[in-house]
Design a protein around this motif. Sequence first.
Motif, PDB file in Angstrom:
ATOM      1  N   PHE A   1      18.500  56.245 -30.352  1.00 35.70           N
ATOM      2  CA  PHE A   1      19.186  55.824 -29.128  1.00 35.70           C
ATOM      3  C   PHE A   1      19.321  54.312 -29.071  1.00 35.70           C
ATOM      4  O   PHE A   1      20.411  53.786 -28.796  1.00 35.70           O
ATOM      5  N   PHE A   2      18.224  53.598 -29.319  1.00 33.91           N
ATOM      6  CA  PHE A   2      18.274  52.146 -29.169  1.00 33.91           C
ATOM      7  C   PHE A   2      19.073  51.471 -30.279  1.00 33.91           C
ATOM      8  O   PHE A   2      19.627  50.392 -30.061  1.00 33.91           O
ATOM      9  N   ASN A   3      19.212  52.103 -31.436  1.00 28.77           N
ATOM     10  CA  ASN A   3      20.146  51.602 -32.449  1.00 28.77           C
ATOM     11  C   ASN A   3      21.567  51.618 -31.899  1.00 28.77           C
ATOM     12  O   ASN A   3      22.318  50.635 -32.039  1.00 28.77           O
ATOM     13  N   LYS A   4      21.949  52.732 -31.272  1.00 25.70           N
ATOM     14  CA  LYS A   4      23.286  52.851 -30.690  1.00 25.70           C
ATOM     15  C   LYS A   4      23.450  51.919 -29.490  1.00 25.70           C
ATOM     16  O   LYS A   4      24.517  51.323 -29.278  1.00 25.70           O
ATOM     17  N   PHE A   5      22.396  51.794 -28.717  1.00 22.18           N
ATOM     18  CA  PHE A   5      22.410  50.954 -27.517  1.00 22.18           C
ATOM     19  C   PHE A   5      22.660  49.487 -27.884  1.00 22.18           C
ATOM     20  O   PHE A   5      23.569  48.841 -27.353  1.00 22.18           O
ATOM     21  N   TYR A   6      21.882  48.962 -28.813  1.00 22.74           N
ATOM     22  CA  TYR A   6      22.043  47.559 -29.201  1.00 22.74           C
ATOM     23  C   TYR A   6      23.343  47.340 -29.966  1.00 22.74           C
ATOM     24  O   TYR A   6      23.960  46.261 -29.862  1.00 22.74           O
ATOM     25  N   GLU A   7      23.781  48.339 -30.715  1.00 23.06           N
ATOM     26  CA  GLU A   7      25.062  48.231 -31.420  1.00 23.06           C
ATOM     27  C   GLU A   7      26.208  48.084 -30.426  1.00 23.06           C
ATOM     28  O   GLU A   7      27.136  47.276 -30.624  1.00 23.06           O
ATOM     29  N   ALA A   8      26.150  48.854 -29.342  1.00 26.27           N
ATOM     30  CA  ALA A   8      27.191  48.767 -28.314  1.00 26.27           C
ATOM     31  C   ALA A   8      27.226  47.382 -27.687  1.00 26.27           C
ATOM     32  O   ALA A   8      28.308  46.844 -27.390  1.00 26.27           O
ATOM     33  N   TYR A   9      26.052  46.794 -27.505  1.00 23.28           N
ATOM     34  CA  TYR A   9      26.013  45.449 -26.915  1.00 23.28           C
ATOM     35  C   TYR A   9      26.468  44.385 -27.920  1.00 23.28           C
ATOM     36  O   TYR A   9      27.149  43.422 -27.543  1.00 23.28           O
ATOM     37  N   ARG A  10      26.103  44.538 -29.170  1.00 19.63           N
ATOM     38  CA  ARG A  10      26.564  43.571 -30.179  1.00 19.63           C
ATOM     39  C   ARG A  10      28.085  43.592 -30.311  1.00 19.63           C
ATOM     40  O   ARG A  10      28.719  42.568 -30.554  1.00 19.63           O
ATOM     41  N   ASN A  11      28.677  44.778 -30.142  1.00 22.81           N
ATOM     42  CA  ASN A  11      30.124  44.916 -30.239  1.00 22.81           C
ATOM     43  C   ASN A  11      30.818  44.696 -28.902  1.00 22.81           C
ATOM     44  O   ASN A  11      32.052  44.776 -28.821  1.00 22.81           O
ATOM     45  N   ASN A  12      30.024  44.452 -27.860  1.00 22.66           N
ATOM     46  CA  ASN A  12      30.547  44.298 -26.492  1.00 22.66           C
ATOM     47  C   ASN A  12      31.481  45.453 -26.135  1.00 22.66           C
ATOM     48  O   ASN A  12      32.572  45.263 -25.585  1.00 22.66           O
ATOM     49  N   ASP A  13      31.029  46.649 -26.468  1.00 26.98           N
ATOM     50  CA  ASP A  13      31.802  47.870 -26.255  1.00 26.98           C
ATOM     51  C   ASP A  13      31.427  48.452 -24.884  1.00 26.98           C
ATOM     52  O   ASP A  13      30.514  49.270 -24.771  1.00 26.98           O
ATOM     53  N   THR A  14      32.144  48.034 -23.851  1.00 23.36           N
ATOM     54  CA  THR A  14      31.797  48.437 -22.476  1.00 23.36           C
ATOM     55  C   THR A  14      31.878  49.943 -22.260  1.00 23.36           C
ATOM     56  O   THR A  14      30.967  50.522 -21.648  1.00 23.36           O
TER      57      THR A  14
END
Length: 300
Positions: free
Chosen positions: A57-70
């Motif tokens: 989950f946190f891999n996906k969570f931080y990936e979304a933030y790194r990509n600024n994928d709202t």
Amino acid sequence: MKKHISELLNHPRTGHSHFEFVDINVLDDQELFIDPCLIEIQQGPWYSNATKLLDDFFNKFYEAYRNNDTPKKLELLSCAREINFTKLGYGKGDNGHGNTAEGLLVTFKNLENLTVSVPSIAKAMDLPVTIPGFNEDGLSDMITNILHLQMNTFTLEQLAIRNVQPNSEDTFDTWNLVSSSWEKVTAPCYRYENNKILLTPKNIVRKKYHFGANQFLMRVILERAKKETAYINPKGKIRYRTTKKELRFAIPKEDRNWKYKYINEESERDQSFLTDYHDAIPYLYSNKAMTDAELDKFIY
């Protein structure tokens, strides 16, 4: 008034040495929190699988933030809000904006820059270290949602040991390791007065996390800064020209979030700080789970 789950299971209240779970009072909330570090250091299939779910989950969570994928951030946070089935935490809506995906977006707004400037941010434990106002209660809620199906299964297993059958059914969201996404499942469950109950393994709860901004500041950043002032005195012993207390006093404190600002600036300057902290967690948490006697005193 108290009514413990052991009473509902027709088990004499003889203490946590007889249970694998926290003997919660089902009529109120207990200020205990699920600690991801305790999950990570425990041995056994339940803890191993829980760790895999959290890491995914946190891999996906931080990936979304790194990509600024709202849209992805909203999707991930939509099922990470406050949950009260465990009867742990502050409850009663005390999380403020934290009980909505939009509120969590506001809470985590600094992560958009932090995840880019500090790539070593990777674990659940990093949120209370780097994000002001996000502490045990919020993270414990997120973890409960991620592990919802696993905790529900654990609850049913504990009921079965005591010859108690599930008395209801529930449809809920849980994290799916195969699809790396939220999955809606329907499963048997146990309810008391129409309120669903999730039992929590006793080895993964604490009254307060051993990690956090102050721990990170003192044990990692200032500890290293102190060691950089080391010298050998005439007797051949290691001495230091300053103390961590003096170093802490010297940090600018322009606002109430000075600690997080300093931590994040230092972590950006030196990427190894968070990595060192991750490596130190097993040592910091060795034998730190609450004992049966501590749980008895707190719960009863």
